[in-house]
Design a protein around this motif. Structure first.
Motif, PDB file in Angstrom:
ATOM      1  N   ASN A 201      48.115  53.428   3.686  1.00  0.00           N
ATOM      2  CA  ASN A 201      49.364  52.679   3.594  1.00  0.00           C
ATOM      3  C   ASN A 201      49.376  51.637   4.709  1.00  0.00           C
ATOM      4  OD1 ASN A 201      52.010  51.763   3.862  1.00  0.00           O
ATOM      5  ND2 ASN A 201      52.917  53.749   3.394  1.00  0.00           N
ATOM      6  N   PHE A 202      49.123  50.389   4.365  1.00  0.00           N
ATOM      7  CA  PHE A 202      48.992  49.354   5.386  1.00  0.00           C
ATOM      8  C   PHE A 202      50.325  49.002   6.042  1.00  0.00           C
ATOM      9  CE2 PHE A 202      45.077  47.774   2.888  1.00  0.00           C
ATOM     10  CZ  PHE A 202      44.277  48.717   3.528  1.00  0.00           C
ATOM     11  N   TRP A 203      51.427  49.262   5.349  1.00  0.00           N
ATOM     12  CA  TRP A 203      52.723  49.056   6.008  1.00  0.00           C
ATOM     13  C   TRP A 203      52.882  50.072   7.143  1.00  0.00           C
ATOM     14  CZ3 TRP A 203      56.180  45.128   4.934  1.00  0.00           C
ATOM     15  CH2 TRP A 203      57.342  45.150   5.703  1.00  0.00           C
TER      16      TRP A 203
ATOM     17  N   HIS B 140      40.373  50.002  -6.555  1.00  0.00           N
ATOM     18  CA  HIS B 140      40.913  48.890  -5.784  1.00  0.00           C
ATOM     19  C   HIS B 140      42.267  48.455  -6.354  1.00  0.00           C
ATOM     20  CE1 HIS B 140      39.540  45.066  -3.404  1.00  0.00           C
ATOM     21  NE2 HIS B 140      40.777  45.422  -3.103  1.00  0.00           N
ATOM     22  N   GLU B 141      42.344  48.344  -7.661  1.00  0.00           N
ATOM     23  CA  GLU B 141      43.603  47.955  -8.308  1.00  0.00           C
ATOM     24  C   GLU B 141      44.694  48.991  -8.054  1.00  0.00           C
ATOM     25  OE1 GLU B 141      42.110  45.361 -12.180  1.00  0.00           O
ATOM     26  OE2 GLU B 141      42.233  47.549 -12.334  1.00  0.00           O
ATOM     27  N   ARG B 142      44.321  50.239  -8.047  1.00  0.00           N
ATOM     28  CA  ARG B 142      45.318  51.289  -7.815  1.00  0.00           C
ATOM     29  C   ARG B 142      45.849  51.224  -6.390  1.00  0.00           C
ATOM     30  NH1 ARG B 142      44.064  57.232 -10.177  1.00  0.00           N
ATOM     31  NH2 ARG B 142      43.505  55.880 -11.938  1.00  0.00           N
ATOM     32  N   LEU B 143      44.965  50.946  -5.432  1.00  0.00           N
ATOM     33  CA  LEU B 143      45.419  50.782  -4.055  1.00  0.00           C
ATOM     34  C   LEU B 143      46.380  49.600  -3.944  1.00  0.00           C
ATOM     35  CD1 LEU B 143      45.315  51.398  -1.009  1.00  0.00           C
ATOM     36  CD2 LEU B 143      43.306  49.904  -0.873  1.00  0.00           C
ATOM     37  N   VAL B 144      46.070  48.494  -4.595  1.00  0.00           N
ATOM     38  CA  VAL B 144      46.939  47.320  -4.557  1.00  0.00           C
ATOM     39  C   VAL B 144      48.311  47.649  -5.136  1.00  0.00           C
ATOM     40  CG1 VAL B 144      47.289  45.012  -5.557  1.00  0.00           C
ATOM     41  CG2 VAL B 144      45.096  45.619  -4.509  1.00  0.00           C
ATOM     42  N   ARG B 145      48.354  48.418  -6.236  1.00  0.00           N
ATOM     43  CA  ARG B 145      49.638  48.796  -6.823  1.00  0.00           C
ATOM     44  C   ARG B 145      50.425  49.700  -5.877  1.00  0.00           C
ATOM     45  NH1 ARG B 145      46.561  49.832 -11.474  1.00  0.00           N
ATOM     46  NH2 ARG B 145      47.083  52.051 -11.400  1.00  0.00           N
ATOM     47  N   ALA B 146      49.733  50.627  -5.232  1.00  0.00           N
ATOM     48  CA  ALA B 146      50.414  51.515  -4.278  1.00  0.00           C
ATOM     49  C   ALA B 146      50.965  50.718  -3.100  1.00  0.00           C
ATOM     50  CB  ALA B 146      49.446  52.594  -3.795  1.00  0.00           C
ATOM     51  N   LEU B 147      50.183  49.757  -2.613  1.00  0.00           N
ATOM     52  CA  LEU B 147      50.634  48.934  -1.490  1.00  0.00           C
ATOM     53  C   LEU B 147      51.860  48.115  -1.865  1.00  0.00           C
ATOM     54  CD1 LEU B 147      47.167  47.726  -0.170  1.00  0.00           C
ATOM     55  CD2 LEU B 147      48.728  49.298   0.995  1.00  0.00           C
TER      56      LEU B 147
ATOM     57  N   LEU C 118      54.222  49.005  -3.776  1.00  0.00           N
ATOM     58  CA  LEU C 118      55.388  49.888  -3.769  1.00  0.00           C
ATOM     59  C   LEU C 118      56.006  50.017  -2.387  1.00  0.00           C
ATOM     60  CD1 LEU C 118      54.324  52.815  -6.148  1.00  0.00           C
ATOM     61  CD2 LEU C 118      55.690  50.788  -6.666  1.00  0.00           C
ATOM     62  N   VAL C 119      55.214  49.813  -1.321  1.00  0.00           N
ATOM     63  CA  VAL C 119      55.754  49.938   0.040  1.00  0.00           C
ATOM     64  C   VAL C 119      55.977  48.579   0.693  1.00  0.00           C
ATOM     65  CG1 VAL C 119      54.810  52.239   0.393  1.00  0.00           C
ATOM     66  CG2 VAL C 119      53.439  50.254   1.055  1.00  0.00           C
ATOM     67  N   GLY C 120      55.868  47.502  -0.092  1.00  0.00           N
ATOM     68  CA  GLY C 120      56.221  46.188   0.425  1.00  0.00           C
ATOM     69  C   GLY C 120      55.087  45.321   0.907  1.00  0.00           C
ATOM     70  N   VAL C 121      53.829  45.764   0.733  1.00  0.00           N
ATOM     71  CA  VAL C 121      52.684  44.970   1.168  1.00  0.00           C
ATOM     72  C   VAL C 121      52.361  43.913   0.110  1.00  0.00           C
ATOM     73  CG1 VAL C 121      50.221  45.016   1.731  1.00  0.00           C
ATOM     74  CG2 VAL C 121      51.722  46.863   2.521  1.00  0.00           C
ATOM     75  N   GLU C 122      52.201  42.678   0.543  1.00  0.00           N
ATOM     76  CA  GLU C 122      51.793  41.609  -0.370  1.00  0.00           C
ATOM     77  C   GLU C 122      50.275  41.481  -0.360  1.00  0.00           C
ATOM     78  OE1 GLU C 122      52.111  36.783  -1.183  1.00  0.00           O
ATOM     79  OE2 GLU C 122      53.304  37.688   0.426  1.00  0.00           O
ATOM     80  N   THR C 123      49.674  41.523  -1.535  1.00  0.00           N
ATOM     81  CA  THR C 123      48.229  41.320  -1.671  1.00  0.00           C
ATOM     82  C   THR C 123      47.966  39.912  -2.187  1.00  0.00           C
ATOM     83  OG1 THR C 123      47.802  43.660  -2.118  1.00  0.00           O
ATOM     84  CG2 THR C 123      46.130  42.089  -2.833  1.00  0.00           C
ATOM     85  N   ILE C 124      47.078  39.205  -1.506  1.00  0.00           N
ATOM     86  CA  ILE C 124      46.659  37.875  -1.942  1.00  0.00           C
ATOM     87  C   ILE C 124      45.187  37.968  -2.329  1.00  0.00           C
ATOM     88  CG2 ILE C 124      46.369  35.458  -1.300  1.00  0.00           C
ATOM     89  CD1 ILE C 124      48.655  35.784   0.651  1.00  0.00           C
TER      90      ILE C 124
ATOM     91  N   ALA D 225      58.173  54.821  -5.661  1.00  0.00           N
ATOM     92  CA  ALA D 225      59.239  53.947  -5.183  1.00  0.00           C
ATOM     93  C   ALA D 225      60.322  53.947  -6.243  1.00  0.00           C
ATOM     94  CB  ALA D 225      58.727  52.531  -4.936  1.00  0.00           C
ATOM     95  N   GLU D 226      61.559  53.976  -5.809  1.00  0.00           N
ATOM     96  CA  GLU D 226      62.678  54.068  -6.745  1.00  0.00           C
ATOM     97  C   GLU D 226      62.673  52.900  -7.727  1.00  0.00           C
ATOM     98  OE1 GLU D 226      67.561  54.487  -6.659  1.00  0.00           O
ATOM     99  OE2 GLU D 226      66.409  54.474  -4.790  1.00  0.00           O
ATOM    100  N   GLY D 227      62.763  53.240  -9.005  1.00  0.00           N
ATOM    101  CA  GLY D 227      62.826  52.214 -10.037  1.00  0.00           C
ATOM    102  C   GLY D 227      61.496  51.609 -10.410  1.00  0.00           C
ATOM    103  N   GLN D 228      60.396  52.111  -9.848  1.00  0.00           N
ATOM    104  CA  GLN D 228      59.078  51.564 -10.156  1.00  0.00           C
ATOM    105  C   GLN D 228      58.120  52.698 -10.538  1.00  0.00           C
ATOM    106  OE1 GLN D 228      57.638  48.249  -7.637  1.00  0.00           O
ATOM    107  NE2 GLN D 228      59.378  48.687  -6.311  1.00  0.00           N
ATOM    108  N   ALA D 229      57.045  52.335 -11.247  1.00  0.00           N
ATOM    109  CA  ALA D 229      56.073  53.337 -11.675  1.00  0.00           C
ATOM    110  C   ALA D 229      55.347  53.925 -10.471  1.00  0.00           C
ATOM    111  CB  ALA D 229      55.068  52.702 -12.640  1.00  0.00           C
ATOM    112  N   SER D 230      55.065  55.221 -10.528  1.00  0.00           N
ATOM    113  CA  SER D 230      54.327  55.889  -9.471  1.00  0.00           C
ATOM    114  C   SER D 230      52.837  55.559  -9.581  1.00  0.00           C
ATOM    115  CB  SER D 230      54.532  57.404  -9.557  1.00  0.00           C
ATOM    116  OG  SER D 230      55.901  57.739  -9.444  1.00  0.00           O
ATOM    117  N   VAL D 231      52.145  55.717  -8.471  1.00  0.00           N
ATOM    118  CA  VAL D 231      50.704  55.482  -8.456  1.00  0.00           C
ATOM    119  C   VAL D 231      50.013  56.721  -7.906  1.00  0.00           C
ATOM    120  CG1 VAL D 231      48.818  54.046  -7.583  1.00  0.00           C
ATOM    121  CG2 VAL D 231      51.044  53.000  -8.089  1.00  0.00           C
ATOM    122  N   MET D 232      49.069  57.252  -8.665  1.00  0.00           N
ATOM    123  CA  MET D 232      48.343  58.459  -8.283  1.00  0.00           C
ATOM    124  C   MET D 232      47.073  58.099  -7.519  1.00  0.00           C
ATOM    125  SD  MET D 232      48.260  61.841  -8.485  1.00  0.00           S
ATOM    126  CE  MET D 232      49.263  62.316  -9.909  1.00  0.00           C
ATOM    127  N   ARG D 233      46.793  58.851  -6.484  1.00  0.00           N
ATOM    128  CA  ARG D 233      45.565  58.642  -5.712  1.00  0.00           C
ATOM    129  C   ARG D 233      44.340  58.894  -6.590  1.00  0.00           C
ATOM    130  NH1 ARG D 233      45.909  62.423  -1.026  1.00  0.00           N
ATOM    131  NH2 ARG D 233      45.505  63.976  -2.621  1.00  0.00           N
TER     132      ARG D 233
END
Length: 246
Positions: free
Chosen positions: A39-41, A75-82, A84-90, A201-209
């Motif tokens: 979790n980079f945040w 990699h895509e799953r990590l980006v989706r998880a990030l 959810l906690v507010g990290v922007e991926t470019i 995250a509330e209101g968003q899809a969960s992401v499984m490790r």
């Protein structure tokens, strides 16, 4: 306005900018894949002085490697998880370029990462122009980012740049020629910031490790470990602040 609101106004705004491949290769060298589910945040919150700074932004610059479907899925799953906690991926991209074998002279198409470095530099610069942050934490050991550090120092003398070296990497001395501030990440920083098995995250899809990132049997997550009792007469440390909803 209450005292708490006034205190919040006075806190320094911090932002973390991550060179994705520089961090990935350093964590990969640790030889334990579960450390990649990070979790980079939370990582950013672990390195800032939280009594005086507030983390307001985290930017992760990376690209999807072509040709390995399972790696891309992780990699895509990590980006989706990030996200959810507010990290922007470019995202940058890969292009194929000719590579030649020094021994036999044969030529093949080699995937070459493009745009990550410039995305990182532009993110730092643009956020400084937009006055998004007061302190920029630049997580990379890539000497190419010395140009970013130099421009930042010249254009924004009232803002602070902190060089953050990935685990097992030394700081770029060229970056440090533009700032005296530095932090060295280690394995403990990564462990403290690991995602749980299910990121929600509330209101968003969960992401499984991904199962490839499952910790070894018997591993205890950092926040579930028994903390040593404070010494007699010592004050217990205050609880860590929760990750802000974004």
């Amino acid at each position: 306005m209450g005292l708490d609101s006034q205190a919040g106004k006075s806190r320094i705004r911090a932002a973390l900018y991550i060179d994705g491949f520089n961090l990935y290769h350093s964590v990969n060298d640790l030889g334990e894949p579960f450390l990649k589910w990070c979790n980079f945040w939370k990582l950013g919150e672990s390195i800032i002085p939280r009594q005086s700074e507030e983390l307001v932004r985290v930017v992760f610059c990376t690209a999807y490697y072509p040709g390995d479907h399972s790696k891309k899925i992780r990699h895509e799953r990590l980006v989706r998880a990030l996200k959810l906690v507010g990290v922007e991926t470019i995202l940058g991209h890969f292009s194929k370029e000719d590579a030649k074998c020094r021994d036999c002279g044969s030529i093949w198409q080699k995937p070459t990462e493009k745009a990550t470095d410039i995305n990182l530099a532009l993110s730092v610069y643009d956020d400084a122009v937009q006055d998004v942050m007061d302190t920029a934490y630049l997580l990379t050991a890539d000497t190419d980012q010395a140009a970013t550090a130099g421009l930042f120092a010249r254009r924004f003398p009232k803002k602070k740049l902190v060089s953050v070296s990935p685990p097992g990497r030394t700081h770029s001395q060229h970056i440090l020629s533009h700032t005296p501030h530095k932090i060295a990440l280690n394995r403990e920083h990564i462990e403290r910031a690991l995602f749980p098995g299910l990121v929600t995250a509330e209101g968003q899809a969960s992401v499984m490790r991904p199962h490839e990132y499952d910790p070894p049997a018997g591993y205890v997550m950092w926040d579930q470990r028994q903390k040593p009792a404070p010494k007699s007469g010592a004050k217990a440390p205050p609880p860590a602040a929760a990750i802000p909803e974004r």
